[in-house]
Design an enzyme around this catalytic site. Structure first.
Site, mmCIF file in Angstrom:
data_model
loop_
_atom_site.group_PDB
_atom_site.id
_atom_site.type_symbol
_atom_site.label_atom_id
_atom_site.label_comp_id
_atom_site.label_asym_id
_atom_site.label_seq_id
_atom_site.Cartn_x
_atom_site.Cartn_y
_atom_site.Cartn_z
ATOM 1 N N SER A 484 0.851 -1.184 0.000
ATOM 2 C CA SER A 484 0.000 0.000 0.000
ATOM 3 C C SER A 484 0.894 1.243 0.000
ATOM 4 C CB SER A 484 -0.952 -0.043 1.187
ATOM 5 O OG SER A 484 -1.979 0.909 1.040
ATOM 6 N N ASP A 569 -8.220 -5.222 -6.236
ATOM 7 C CA ASP A 569 -7.942 -4.150 -5.277
ATOM 8 C C ASP A 569 -8.795 -2.928 -5.606
ATOM 9 O OD1 ASP A 569 -6.814 -2.278 -3.551
ATOM 10 O OD2 ASP A 569 -4.751 -2.903 -3.961
ATOM 11 N N HIS A 601 -6.705 -5.852 -1.827
ATOM 12 C CA HIS A 601 -5.651 -5.000 -1.275
ATOM 13 C C HIS A 601 -4.894 -5.784 -0.204
ATOM 14 C CE1 HIS A 601 -3.767 -1.122 -0.859
ATOM 15 N NE2 HIS A 601 -3.922 -1.150 0.451
#
Length: 625
Positions: A484, A569, A601
């Site tokens: 991320s 995601d 994600h």
């Protein structure tokens, strides 16, 4: 002693399914529930509370596994959340643990369900948020656990989150302001229902609390006392760190309950019956607990005492789901071994061990995270942790800078599988709570505003410089990795300072801040003002955002890059990975690309996690040695 004499921990032990996880006592105190694999997938198991060996599986998930579950106060309805391959369209599933009957309570495609409230005083009712009518806003529905009926009880007038008291009455909500601040709308217990929009964010009275931009991340109502007239507020307004207040809702009168001048409140432990705070945790290098209730303090003291007799040093977390208050589940995080789980019998004052989350880890030598701090180039004090390879001399070691996601989060003292893998393989794992990270007060947090690729990134470089100067790390053998925001930082390291790093690993990392801000799921639309305030506004700061995007400097990348992405995601869409991969390929730059079609994600499936870390280990071995 050298790392060669330390046995290698298999990926299946670190990244496969845990043996047992997240135990919970049923509200009536008769059953023990926990997560454990069934046919290789995490499911919910139920056993008599005093005979965990008699557990039977009561759910049948065959996807990415269950992570969030609970037993309702009707003492027979189990709920859990499930999405499809990481798309975050969560559905609420209900299971009757007596009959085995299962049903989906929110069978809507592309709709995200959120469990908002359920308690002992309303045992057959659960409040759920659904964005069924408007993708960016969650309305409030009442779910009848007996019939399965859903009834909308509050339409969202623009709230980011809802405020609900213990009588399951909607009392108001929080709205994001255009400047990134927030406004809290809150009714007294006998006042109008904030859900009807009459006192909502448009055309009504002013908010109960107006929160400036600089205090937005450290200020929120965390709950109501049972009387409904009192709420509990975390607030950094007028201070550096967020403090805990008890507030009279009608008059606004505040009573300060706990504060620290530097560190934010991490967690508030509340009496399950009165819903009043009993202790506050401040996340320093290690947790610090401040007690507000003497009897609760005595219980924690007894737990600590029994653990000390076992020579166990760890952070203690308690879960009190038994309505009688007699049985607690206790989690102990030592940082140098698996998470340990116990049942604490409050009447007997005795701690009974249940299990650890992964018994196979107990046969390996692990390393504990060690805190460090340094002064950044502009004089700011920054904290972090290093996990050193067990048995190795701390001198000129290869290292991996492992950057946390968020970025509005932080590393804490914990059992970290990635850190353990890296240390076990001979790398020092460096984890930095760079400016913008949470927990260190609003001044430090807000120093990270619009500093992606700038001061947030130089904090990482300064951490390395500090450890290199101390002699522990070889500056010629350093990798950077993360997921991320950490994936963005890895790409930024490769593009902006390629001479510092030997290689980079990015998982679900944005490569272009402009396309990242323009994309994203509708459920994240209410956060747009926050993102513009803390990352940058594409309307007025387009050039800055492009300059801070690794894609803009792809020509400067000259180190190998491993790019990893979940196809579903919704936070950092697949295009973020594929545009940097295409650019690397066009330039003929060394790279690898792993796309997981059944993930979102991050990686949840054990087989995918093991495949990823196999690639990570091979990649690091090839480029770091």
């Amino acid at each position: 002693m050298t790392t060669e004499s330390v046995p290698l921990i298999p990926h299946s032990v670190l990244f496969g399914n845990p043996s047992r996880l997240v135990p919970e006592i049923s509200p009536d105190g008769t059953r023990l529930l926990y997560l454990a694999p069934d046919e290789g997938v995490l499911n919910v198991w139920v056993a008599p509370v005093d005979r965990p060996e008699e557990a039977v599986v009561v759910t049948r998930d065959r996807g990415r596994g269950i992570r969030t579950y609970g037993l309702c106060h009707d003492d027979r309805t189990l709920f859990y959340l499930r999405d499809e391959n990481g798309d975050e369209s969560w559905r609420v599933h209900l299971v009757d643990i007596v009959t085995g009957e299962e049903r989906c309570a929110t069978p809507y495609d592309g709709v995200q369900a959120r469990v908002l409230a359920h308690n002992r005083w309303h045992p057959t009712t659960m409040l759920i948020g659904l964005n069924k009518d408007r993708p960016g806003l969650h309305d409030v529905y009442s779910l009848d656990l007996v019939t399965g009926g859903l009834t909308k009880i509050a339409e969202n007038p623009g709230y980011l989150s809802w405020l609900i008291d213990t009588d399951l009455k909607v009392r108001g909500g929080t709205r994001m302001k255009p400047d990134g601040g927030t406004a809290v709308f809150l009714d007294p217990p006998d006042g109008p229902d904030g859900s009807d929009g009459s006192d909502g964010p448009d055309g009504g009275p002013p908010p109960w609390l107006d929160v400036p931009y600089e205090d937005a991340m450290g200020t929120r109502v965390i709950g109501f006392a049972r009387d409904g007239a009192t709420c509990h507020l975390l607030s950094s307004i007028g201070a550096n760190a967020c403090r805990l207040f008890e507030v009279d809702v009608a008059t606004g009168e505040r009573t300060l309950l706990a504060e620290d001048p530097v560190y934010d409140v991490k967690q508030v432990e509340t009496d399950p019956l009165t819903r009043r705070p009993q202790a506050v945790l401040f996340a320093k290098d290690r947790d610090e607990r401040v007690f507000l209730d003497e009897e609760f303090g005595k219980d924690i003291g007894r737990i600590r005492g029994e653990l000390a007799l076992l020579d166990i040093d760890g952070e203690i977390y308690v879960d009190r789901t038994d309505r009688s208050g007699r049985l607690w589940t206790v989690s102990v995080v030592t940082g140098a071994g698996p998470v340990l789980y116990y049942v604490y019998d409050r009447e007997a004052g005795h701690l009974r061990r249940l299990f650890s989350h992964q018994p196979e880890l107990e046969g390996y030598r692990l390393s504990r995270m060690e805190p460090f701090e340094f002064t950044a180039r502009d004089g700011v004090t920054v904290h972090g942790y290093v996990t050193w390879p067990p048995g190795a001399e701390r001198r000129d070691l290869p290292a991996v800078l492992n950057v946390h996601g968020g970025p509005w989060a932080r590393h804490t003292f914990a059992f970290d599988e990635e850190a353990q893998l890296l240390a076990n393989r001979g790398y020092a794992c460096v984890q930095v709570n760079f400016r913008g990270s949470t927990g260190y007060g609003k001044h430090f947090r807000n120093l990270g505003a619009k500093q992606w690729g700038a001061a947030m990134q130089t904090d990482l470089l300064d951490a390395l410089g500090h450890l290199v100067a101390e002699g522990g790390i070889d500056p010629a053998r350093v990798a950077i990795m993360g997921c991320s925001y950490g994936g963005y930082a890895a790409l930024a390291g490769a593009a902006f300072t390629p001479s510092v790093f030997t290689c980079a690993i990015t998982q679900c990392g944005p490569s272009n801040l402009l396309t990242m801000l323009a994309a994203g799921a509708p459920t994240r639309t209410p956060l747009q003002a926050f993102m513009h305030a803390h990352v940058g506004d594409p309307e007025t700061e387009r050039d800055m955002l492009w300059e801070r995007s690794p894609l803009s400097r792809v020509d400067d990348i000259r180190i190998p890059v491993l790019v990893v992405q979940g196809a579903n995601d919704i936070r950092v869409p697949r295009a973020e990975a594929e545009q940097i991969v295409a650019a690397l390929a066009e330039k003929g730059l060394a790279h690898e690309y792993l796309l997981f079609p059944d993930e979102g994600h991050g990686l949840a499936r054990p087989a995918n996690r093991q495949a990823y870390y196999t690639a990570v280990e091979r990649f690091l071995a090839a480029h770091l040695g």
